[in-house]
Scaffold this active site. Structure first.
Site, PDB file in Angstrom:
ATOM      1  N   LYS A  95     -42.563 -19.529 -59.590  1.00  0.00           N
ATOM      2  CA  LYS A  95     -42.095 -17.922 -60.342  1.00  0.00           C
ATOM      3  C   LYS A  95     -43.117 -16.872 -59.518  1.00  0.00           C
ATOM      4  O   LYS A  95     -42.906 -15.915 -59.435  1.00  0.00           O
ATOM      5  CB  LYS A  95     -42.346 -17.997 -61.874  1.00  0.00           C
ATOM      6  CG  LYS A  95     -41.993 -16.912 -62.455  1.00  0.00           C
ATOM      7  CD  LYS A  95     -42.358 -17.067 -64.113  1.00  0.00           C
ATOM      8  CE  LYS A  95     -41.679 -18.139 -64.976  1.00  0.00           C
ATOM      9  NZ  LYS A  95     -42.177 -18.307 -66.220  1.00  0.00           N
ATOM     10  N   LYS A 170     -38.284 -35.477 -27.208  1.00  0.00           N
ATOM     11  CA  LYS A 170     -37.803 -34.915 -28.095  1.00  0.00           C
ATOM     12  C   LYS A 170     -36.264 -34.410 -28.182  1.00  0.00           C
ATOM     13  O   LYS A 170     -35.876 -33.800 -27.457  1.00  0.00           O
ATOM     14  CB  LYS A 170     -38.391 -34.161 -29.071  1.00  0.00           C
ATOM     15  CG  LYS A 170     -38.488 -32.551 -28.650  1.00  0.00           C
ATOM     16  CD  LYS A 170     -39.178 -31.788 -29.480  1.00  0.00           C
ATOM     17  CE  LYS A 170     -38.146 -30.902 -30.757  1.00  0.00           C
ATOM     18  NZ  LYS A 170     -37.191 -30.227 -29.895  1.00  0.00           N
TER      19      LYS A 170
END
Lengths: 407, 407
Positions: A95, A170
């Site tokens: 919140k 990668k």
């Protein structure tokens, strides 16, 4: 720290009573109300109450420059939340993230919270162990382009990267499951190319294959990749949530290093007023969740992060005070061989030098691109100026002609 | 739209060539390189290439006020990514999020992409059907405080809220699995209180219980809650990732409405320069992922969002052009009965009026707080000024005395 997880916020406001704001956070995000509680209930509720540790105010008067803000430190009782990153984040910044100009700039988890996380399975030392390279900086290579290429095309790109002597290759983070290069086939052909290149270079390498798909299938897809021969994984952590990485890191069958990609991170860290600071987002939380290597924007290229923030990410990944394994820092983007001395000065030897364009764009080709980086690393480790070393190393010389040197 | 998913970015830069920037995005996030490709390869790769749809530049000259920026619209070929939200976001805003001052301000998914998502299982109409309330605005209530309370305390709070005639009661988003109020016990005692209150009010209600825990256990925990009697779920979507919600929405055993909580949303939407705009973050993506109700910061209270952005979130949740069910808008925070006419003017009747302090802080108590809201809704629907209606409704009168009226 014992019994509490700490959050540090930078809160901007021209007028707020920051002491009052801090109290309202500490109460509002824990027991909900405090001053109006009967004394008997206070005694019972105190163990659930957040505590304001400090409020440091800056700016906002005639003599001070810049905006008025405060750094607010709050401790949250462990008893209030479960031992997972979603619960921690929802508590400390759920919140609250929507409550004005406020940024989460640091966290410090309790020993008890941390004890629920095994951390990186390999970590920096383990990744070095997998490769048999105890101390030099590692070199990672990124595919030039992957989308629309078939298995043969990908394998050829892989082979040329591997020939250059890179330690890790990668996948592109935007390579998803697709008919041209499906996961298991991709692993097979690339690992075959790795073996073939090893015949030339004598060198092992890790191939971090991108694990994608529905969340419930991530672990299964990772295991399929491993079964097919993958010796590392790449994962878009922020698109799936830290907890998915944490579950991968806990899984005993996921027995290869995991590289965390920072995709989406720019939605969180760059604003001074909102979001989550990079050392938390890409540093502490990635490491706690179990990333063995963490990619993040380097301070050198076009995709930049300020140098100070970059060093703070590195520090979070390597901080010995956090009693889990360290994560290998992988500063990425805009890197060419001429930057290697600077990278090693900033990061030391415990760094993965990660390059795409700086390898594939080499005037003599992809393999020469990798070699130029390895030469630059070698020169830097021995304190030899790159231009001197380049006299006998044509690949490095060509790279320097193309991109220059910063040392 | 057919074959492409569209992304709209707002890109700030004092000097950039925005046309060039747009081209580099469209190429860089798809095929990687284009102009240097041989013609034969271009023919094959074109179906993978991103397309610049438009570049609209603003500001940056002497006559224009404010910063220089451009709204850039790019279409991404569906063929490049799998049919899940992580793949979409990583493609359109993974690496790009870190590339300078850039914000994702809109998306438009293709029919084919959308076809992989069932969307909200109940949607606005289905939630109304569950409650048997075909057209009036609904009323949702939030627990006052939950942490540190036991089952008896929680049940008592629930009962008092239910007595006020609310249609939905939601768990606090920071209530995790805990020994005082464990999930299934909590559902049992609250649903028992709901049945008891129905004896007084004659009214059904939905209890949205917070589903938490490790990602791999979310669906199982949801089913446990349903098995124990839960008739709605609350979920912190952004802490777990949209795909976890999407998987819940696809699961035939999750046969109750899901309310999406916006916890962490403030880390993404408020900066003008970075992140993801609220209508995408809390509007389109929540609806596509299958949220039946979506909470978001109201423009009325302390946790605010600008009115225009708030209306754009509402529009995204209700837009008939998106061919899945609509999601119930739940503007939240800072709401008291005196704001109801304003809320209905802004949102129409298809809104859930959501209150916490505005119910529990009522001078006559929690039940009266709910009643005051129901009275305010009733008055507004009949065009009666609240102060007039309050003449015969003491609960509404007390609320107005406490908080005033804005109509």
């Amino acid at each position: 720290m014992s019994g509490y997880c700490r959050a540090v916020y930078r809160c901007f406001d021209e007028k707020a009573d920051f002491q009052k704001k801090a109290q309202s956070i500490a109460v509002g995000l824990t027991v909900g109300s405090w001053t109006e509680l009967p004394e008997a209930q206070k005694a019972h509720m105190e163990k659930h109450l957040g505590k304001v540790v400090s409020v440091s105010e800056y700016g906002g008067n005639a003599s001070a420059a810049g905006e008025r803000y405060a750094d607010i430190v709050i401790d949250y009782p462990d008893i209030n939340f479960s031992r997972d990153i979603p619960a921690l984040l929802v508590t400390i910044f759920g919140k609250l993230s929507m409550d004005g100009r406020i940024k989460l700039i640091d966290i410090d988890v309790s020993d008890d919270f941390l004890s629920a996380f095994p951390g990186p399975k390999f970590g920096l030392t383990g990744v070095r162990g997998q490769l048999g390279i105890p101390d030099r900086p590692l070199l990672m290579s990124i595919f030039k382009s992957v989308i629309g290429h078939d298995l043969g095309g990908l394998q050829e790109q892989f082979y040329r990267q591997a020939l250059g002597g890179v330690d890790l290759i990668k996948d592109d983070e935007i390579l998803f499951e697709n008919p041209l290069t499906p996961l298991e086939k991709r692993v097979e052909v690339c690992m075959e190319a790795a073996a073939r290149a090893k015949g030339e270079t004598g060198q092992d390498l890790l191939y971090a294959v991108n694990i994608t798909g529905p969340t419930s299938q991530i672990a299964a897809n990772a295991k399929k990749a491993i079964q097919a021969g993958a010796n590392a994984l790449l994962f878009n952590v922020l698109a799936y949530g830290y907890d998915v990485l944490a579950e991968l890191s806990r899984d005993p069958e996921i027995n290869v290093p995991i590289a965390a990609h920072p995709a989406m991170a720019g939605a969180f860290y760059p604003s001074p007023h909102y979001g989550i600071a990079a050392p938390v987002l890409l540093g502490k939380l990635m490491r706690i969740a179990g990333a063995d290597l963490v990619l993040f924007p380097s301070p050198y290229g076009s995709v930049v992060m300020p140098k100070e923030e970059n060093m703070a990410v590195r520090d979070a990944l390597l901080d010995p005070a956090l009693r889990i394994k360290t994560s290998f820092p992988v500063p990425s983007a805009g890197i060419h061989p001429g930057l290697v001395p600077l990278i090693l000065r900033d990061f030391g030897s415990d760094v993965v030098v990660n390059a795409g364009g700086g390898i594939h764009g080499h005037p003599m080709g992809t393999a020469a691109g990798g070699q130029a980086f390895r030469q630059a690393i070698q020169a830097s480790l021995h304190g030899v100026p790159l231009r001197d070393y380049a006299a006998n190393h044509p690949e490095l010389a060509a790279a320097i002609s193309a991109w220059g040197v910063r040392e």
